[in-house]
Motif scaffolding. Structure first.
Motif, short mmCIF file in Angstrom:
data_model
loop_
_atom_site.label_atom_id
_atom_site.label_comp_id
_atom_site.label_asym_id
_atom_site.label_seq_id
_atom_site.Cartn_x
_atom_site.Cartn_y
_atom_site.Cartn_z
N ASN A 1 0.79 -1.22 0.00
CA ASN A 1 0.00 0.00 0.00
C ASN A 1 0.83 1.27 0.00
OD1 ASN A 1 -2.63 -1.14 -0.03
ND2 ASN A 1 -2.30 -1.79 2.07
N HIS A 2 2.14 1.16 0.03
CA HIS A 2 3.00 2.34 0.02
C HIS A 2 2.78 3.10 -1.29
CE1 HIS A 2 6.61 4.81 -0.10
NE2 HIS A 2 6.64 4.65 1.21
N PRO A 3 2.73 4.43 -1.25
CA PRO A 3 2.47 5.22 -2.46
C PRO A 3 3.43 4.93 -3.62
CG PRO A 3 2.29 6.62 -0.53
CD PRO A 3 2.79 5.28 -0.05
N VAL A 4 4.70 4.69 -3.33
CA VAL A 4 5.66 4.40 -4.40
C VAL A 4 5.31 3.07 -5.05
CG1 VAL A 4 8.09 3.93 -4.93
CG2 VAL A 4 7.49 5.79 -3.36
N ALA A 5 5.02 2.05 -4.24
CA ALA A 5 4.65 0.74 -4.78
C ALA A 5 3.37 0.84 -5.60
CB ALA A 5 4.48 -0.28 -3.65
N GLN A 6 2.42 1.62 -5.15
CA GLN A 6 1.18 1.80 -5.89
C GLN A 6 1.41 2.50 -7.21
OE1 GLN A 6 -2.15 0.74 -5.13
NE2 GLN A 6 -0.84 -0.58 -3.91
N GLN B 1 4.29 2.49 -9.02
CA GLN B 1 5.06 1.65 -9.94
C GLN B 1 4.41 0.28 -10.15
OE1 GLN B 1 8.86 1.68 -8.02
NE2 GLN B 1 8.32 0.09 -6.55
N ARG B 2 3.44 -0.08 -9.32
CA ARG B 2 2.69 -1.34 -9.36
C ARG B 2 3.59 -2.57 -9.22
NH1 ARG B 2 -0.06 1.80 -12.93
NH2 ARG B 2 0.55 0.75 -14.83
N TRP B 3 4.59 -2.47 -8.38
CA TRP B 3 5.40 -3.63 -8.00
C TRP B 3 6.12 -3.32 -6.70
CZ3 TRP B 3 10.66 -3.32 -7.31
CH2 TRP B 3 11.33 -2.26 -7.91
N VAL B 4 6.49 -4.40 -6.00
CA VAL B 4 7.22 -4.26 -4.74
C VAL B 4 8.03 -5.54 -4.54
CG1 VAL B 4 5.38 -5.20 -3.27
CG2 VAL B 4 7.02 -3.59 -2.31
N THR B 5 9.20 -5.40 -3.93
CA THR B 5 10.01 -6.56 -3.59
C THR B 5 9.94 -6.76 -2.08
OG1 THR B 5 11.50 -6.21 -5.46
CG2 THR B 5 12.33 -7.56 -3.65
N ILE B 6 9.58 -7.96 -1.69
CA ILE B 6 9.42 -8.31 -0.28
C ILE B 6 10.60 -9.18 0.13
CG2 ILE B 6 7.93 -9.45 1.40
CD1 ILE B 6 5.65 -8.98 -0.69
N HIS B 7 11.32 -8.74 1.15
CA HIS B 7 12.45 -9.49 1.67
C HIS B 7 12.03 -10.21 2.95
CE1 HIS B 7 15.39 -7.64 -1.04
NE2 HIS B 7 14.63 -6.56 -0.92
N ARG B 8 12.50 -11.42 3.09
CA ARG B 8 12.23 -12.18 4.30
C ARG B 8 13.19 -11.73 5.39
NH1 ARG B 8 12.13 -18.73 5.06
NH2 ARG B 8 11.69 -18.65 7.28
N MET C 1 6.64 -8.79 -6.42
CA MET C 1 5.22 -8.90 -6.72
C MET C 1 4.83 -7.76 -7.65
SD MET C 1 2.07 -9.17 -4.02
CE MET C 1 2.96 -8.12 -2.94
N ARG C 2 4.14 -8.11 -8.74
CA ARG C 2 3.68 -7.10 -9.71
C ARG C 2 2.18 -7.25 -9.90
NH1 ARG C 2 8.28 -5.25 -12.08
NH2 ARG C 2 10.05 -6.64 -11.98
#
Length: 103
Positions: free
Chosen positions: A29-34, A36-43, A77-78
């Motif tokens: 839900n972060h504005p930048v991720a919204q 660009q419509r992708w985000v990388t999730i690190h464990r 995730m895209r």
């Protein structure tokens, strides 16, 4: 006269699943991720195996999402821009033509 103090409310700890779900949701839900419509999730080290697999499973089941497993163990995730439904109508983003000023 001594006042009685109310006992402090018991603090309820979040489960690992709740913590991971909240972190992933916040990243999505972060504005930048919204934008660009992708985000990388690190464990993180604090993410348990079971919680990590469960969250990835839930994300993989979501048709609108495309998951890419990266070499470093992270997941990218895209998603595509979604149509917005309002009052039973479906609205799709479009460029509106400018109307001439009425004066």
């Amino acid at each position: 006269m001594a006042k009685k103090q109310a006992a402090p409310a018991a603090r309820q700890e979040m489960s690992g699943m709740e913590r991971l779900g909240l972190r992933v949701s916040s990243m999505i839900n972060h504005p930048v991720a919204q934008a660009q419509r992708w985000v990388t999730i690190h464990r993180l080290d604090t993410d348990g195996d079971r919680e990590w697999e469960e969250v990835l499973g839930l994300l993989a089941e979501t048709e609108e999402l495309e998951l890419t497993l990266n070499d470093d163990g992270s997941v990218t995730m895209r998603w595509e821009q979604q149509e917005v439904e309002a009052e039973g109508r479906v609205e799709v983003g479009f460029e509106q033509e400018e109307e001439a000023a009425p004066f």
